[in-house]
Motif scaffolding. Sequence first.
Motif, PDB file in Angstrom:
ATOM      1  N   ALA A 244       0.835  -1.206   0.000  1.00 51.60           N
ATOM      2  CA  ALA A 244       0.000   0.000   0.000  1.00 51.60           C
ATOM      3  C   ALA A 244       0.867   1.252   0.000  1.00 51.60           C
ATOM      4  N   ASP A 245       1.943   1.244   0.763  1.00 49.81           N
ATOM      5  CA  ASP A 245       2.844   2.405   0.774  1.00 49.81           C
ATOM      6  C   ASP A 245       3.452   2.628  -0.615  1.00 49.81           C
ATOM      7  N   GLY A 246       3.839   1.552  -1.274  1.00 44.65           N
ATOM      8  CA  GLY A 246       4.397   1.686  -2.615  1.00 44.65           C
ATOM      9  C   GLY A 246       3.369   2.187  -3.617  1.00 44.65           C
ATOM     10  N   LEU A 247       2.167   1.664  -3.530  1.00 47.47           N
ATOM     11  CA  LEU A 247       1.108   2.101  -4.448  1.00 47.47           C
ATOM     12  C   LEU A 247       0.743   3.560  -4.214  1.00 47.47           C
ATOM     13  N   ILE A 248       0.727   3.961  -2.963  1.00 54.88           N
ATOM     14  CA  ILE A 248       0.427   5.368  -2.667  1.00 54.88           C
ATOM     15  C   ILE A 248       1.525   6.282  -3.195  1.00 54.88           C
ATOM     16  N   ALA A 249       2.770   5.841  -3.117  1.00 62.04           N
ATOM     17  CA  ALA A 249       3.859   6.642  -3.685  1.00 62.04           C
ATOM     18  C   ALA A 249       3.639   6.830  -5.187  1.00 62.04           C
ATOM     19  N   ALA A 250       3.277   5.753  -5.867  1.00 61.23           N
ATOM     20  CA  ALA A 250       3.009   5.843  -7.305  1.00 61.23           C
ATOM     21  C   ALA A 250       1.821   6.747  -7.581  1.00 61.23           C
ATOM     22  N   HIS A 251       0.786   6.586  -6.789  1.00 64.47           N
ATOM     23  CA  HIS A 251      -0.426   7.380  -6.997  1.00 64.47           C
ATOM     24  C   HIS A 251      -0.173   8.860  -6.733  1.00 64.47           C
ATOM     25  N   THR A 252       0.647   9.146  -5.749  1.00 68.30           N
ATOM     26  CA  THR A 252       0.961  10.539  -5.434  1.00 68.30           C
ATOM     27  C   THR A 252       1.651  11.215  -6.619  1.00 68.30           C
ATOM     28  N   LEU A 253       2.531  10.476  -7.284  1.00 64.10           N
ATOM     29  CA  LEU A 253       3.239  11.029  -8.438  1.00 64.10           C
ATOM     30  C   LEU A 253       2.388  11.060  -9.695  1.00 64.10           C
ATOM     31  N   LEU A 254       1.554  10.053  -9.869  1.00 61.13           N
ATOM     32  CA  LEU A 254       0.927   9.835 -11.173  1.00 61.13           C
ATOM     33  C   LEU A 254      -0.571  10.102 -11.205  1.00 61.13           C
ATOM     34  N   ASP A 255      -1.202  10.243 -10.037  1.00 67.42           N
ATOM     35  CA  ASP A 255      -2.646  10.454  -9.992  1.00 67.42           C
ATOM     36  C   ASP A 255      -3.362   9.363 -10.799  1.00 67.42           C
ATOM     37  N   CYS A 256      -3.184   8.135 -10.354  1.00 66.06           N
ATOM     38  CA  CYS A 256      -3.666   6.967 -11.115  1.00 66.06           C
ATOM     39  C   CYS A 256      -5.189   6.853 -11.057  1.00 66.06           C
ATOM     40  N   ARG A 257      -5.761   6.413 -12.149  1.00 67.19           N
ATOM     41  CA  ARG A 257      -7.176   6.045 -12.145  1.00 67.19           C
ATOM     42  C   ARG A 257      -7.337   4.649 -11.552  1.00 67.19           C
ATOM     43  N   SER A 258      -6.433   3.744 -11.949  1.00 68.51           N
ATOM     44  CA  SER A 258      -6.517   2.349 -11.508  1.00 68.51           C
ATOM     45  C   SER A 258      -5.143   1.859 -11.081  1.00 68.51           C
ATOM     46  N   LEU A 259      -5.127   1.118 -10.019  1.00 66.16           N
ATOM     47  CA  LEU A 259      -3.919   0.418  -9.595  1.00 66.16           C
ATOM     48  C   LEU A 259      -4.180  -1.064  -9.865  1.00 66.16           C
ATOM     49  N   ILE A 260      -3.478  -1.599 -10.848  1.00 62.55           N
ATOM     50  CA  ILE A 260      -3.752  -2.957 -11.328  1.00 62.55           C
ATOM     51  C   ILE A 260      -2.675  -3.896 -10.799  1.00 62.55           C
ATOM     52  N   VAL A 261      -3.108  -4.933 -10.110  1.00 63.17           N
ATOM     53  CA  VAL A 261      -2.160  -5.820  -9.439  1.00 63.17           C
ATOM     54  C   VAL A 261      -2.310  -7.233  -9.994  1.00 63.17           C
ATOM     55  N   GLY A 262      -1.201  -7.755 -10.531  1.00 59.09           N
ATOM     56  CA  GLY A 262      -1.188  -9.122 -11.049  1.00 59.09           C
ATOM     57  C   GLY A 262      -0.020  -9.891 -10.467  1.00 59.09           C
ATOM     58  N   GLY A 263       0.345 -10.969 -11.138  1.00 56.74           N
ATOM     59  CA  GLY A 263       1.435 -11.803 -10.643  1.00 56.74           C
ATOM     60  C   GLY A 263       0.930 -12.871  -9.692  1.00 56.74           C
ATOM     61  N   GLY A 264       1.827 -13.768  -9.320  1.00 57.40           N
ATOM     62  CA  GLY A 264       1.432 -14.929  -8.529  1.00 57.40           C
ATOM     63  C   GLY A 264       0.787 -14.584  -7.209  1.00 57.40           C
ATOM     64  N   LEU A 265       1.293 -13.549  -6.539  1.00 56.69           N
ATOM     65  CA  LEU A 265       0.740 -13.215  -5.232  1.00 56.69           C
ATOM     66  C   LEU A 265      -0.691 -12.699  -5.340  1.00 56.69           C
ATOM     67  N   ALA A 266      -1.028 -12.108  -6.484  1.00 60.21           N
ATOM     68  CA  ALA A 266      -2.387 -11.613  -6.681  1.00 60.21           C
ATOM     69  C   ALA A 266      -3.389 -12.757  -6.797  1.00 60.21           C
ATOM     70  N   GLU A 267      -2.882 -13.972  -7.013  1.00 59.96           N
ATOM     71  CA  GLU A 267      -3.775 -15.130  -7.049  1.00 59.96           C
ATOM     72  C   GLU A 267      -4.400 -15.385  -5.675  1.00 59.96           C
ATOM     73  N   ALA A 268      -3.902 -14.708  -4.663  1.00 57.72           N
ATOM     74  CA  ALA A 268      -4.508 -14.825  -3.328  1.00 57.72           C
ATOM     75  C   ALA A 268      -5.911 -14.242  -3.297  1.00 57.72           C
ATOM     76  N   GLY A 269      -6.275 -13.487  -4.322  1.00 60.65           N
ATOM     77  CA  GLY A 269      -7.651 -12.979  -4.425  1.00 60.65           C
ATOM     78  C   GLY A 269      -8.018 -12.046  -3.292  1.00 60.65           C
ATOM     79  N   ASP A 270      -9.170 -12.299  -2.689  1.00 64.50           N
ATOM     80  CA  ASP A 270      -9.672 -11.400  -1.641  1.00 64.50           C
ATOM     81  C   ASP A 270      -8.743 -11.337  -0.431  1.00 64.50           C
ATOM     82  N   THR A 271      -7.952 -12.388  -0.246  1.00 64.79           N
ATOM     83  CA  THR A 271      -7.001 -12.364   0.870  1.00 64.79           C
ATOM     84  C   THR A 271      -6.008 -11.225   0.690  1.00 64.79           C
ATOM     85  N   LEU A 272      -5.707 -10.904  -0.568  1.00 61.13           N
ATOM     86  CA  LEU A 272      -4.848  -9.756  -0.855  1.00 61.13           C
ATOM     87  C   LEU A 272      -5.663  -8.481  -1.057  1.00 61.13           C
ATOM     88  N   PHE A 273      -6.650  -8.550  -1.949  1.00 64.05           N
ATOM     89  CA  PHE A 273      -7.298  -7.305  -2.378  1.00 64.05           C
ATOM     90  C   PHE A 273      -8.169  -6.686  -1.285  1.00 64.05           C
TER      91      PHE A 273
END
Length: 193
Positions: free
Chosen positions: A98-127
């Motif tokens: 979350a800290d890393g995503l917020i750093a990106a969002h602070t710089l880029l004003d993101c509409r969407s933060l898209i998370v993939g990769g093996g750890l994202a397979e954790a589904g709701d446990t992650l999201f």
Amino acid sequence: MSLGGRVTGAIGTGHGVETGAHGRAGGIGHVVVRPGGPACACGRRGCLDAVASAAAVARAWAAASGTADAGADDCVRAVGRGDAVAAEVWRAAVGALADGLIAAHTLLDCRSLIVGGGLAEAGDTLFGPLRVAVAERIAFRRLPEVVPAALGEAAGCLGRGCSPWTRSRRPALRCSSGARGVRSSGRGATGRR
Ligand SMILES: [Zn+2]
């Protein structure tokens, strides 16, 4: 962002994928989120890659559980079983993400933060906890959506496959597979060593 054996990322715009001056834009894995934290392969300490990749979760869970060959997927399953120690390992990783995503969002004003990769397979446990952690840190910015990559674990690999074209700056590249520009290291997605 792709959460595999390493944390990688890419910046998608309305015109394709932003490459930066040297083809390295989006390298969120080496944003320092825990100064003085675990050593990273880049030579610094506390990078997102060193504290929240699948490999980092695997290392933390292996140390906490006393199981040398434990993987990040084992940690996820232990979280699902209600294991308090695993929950703490997971909470630490999610907070760093979350800290890393917020750093990106602070710089880029993101509409969407898209998370993939093996750890994202954790589904709701992650999201579930990740959305809460991002919302807790959002301050005055508008809250971006935090969503799983459409191609899940494969998103990073396909994004990396598309990257030579994005680096050549062909206009308005769209991967025909539907990948949304997330790149991965190609290392083991579960972080198992
Ligand atoms: Zn690093």
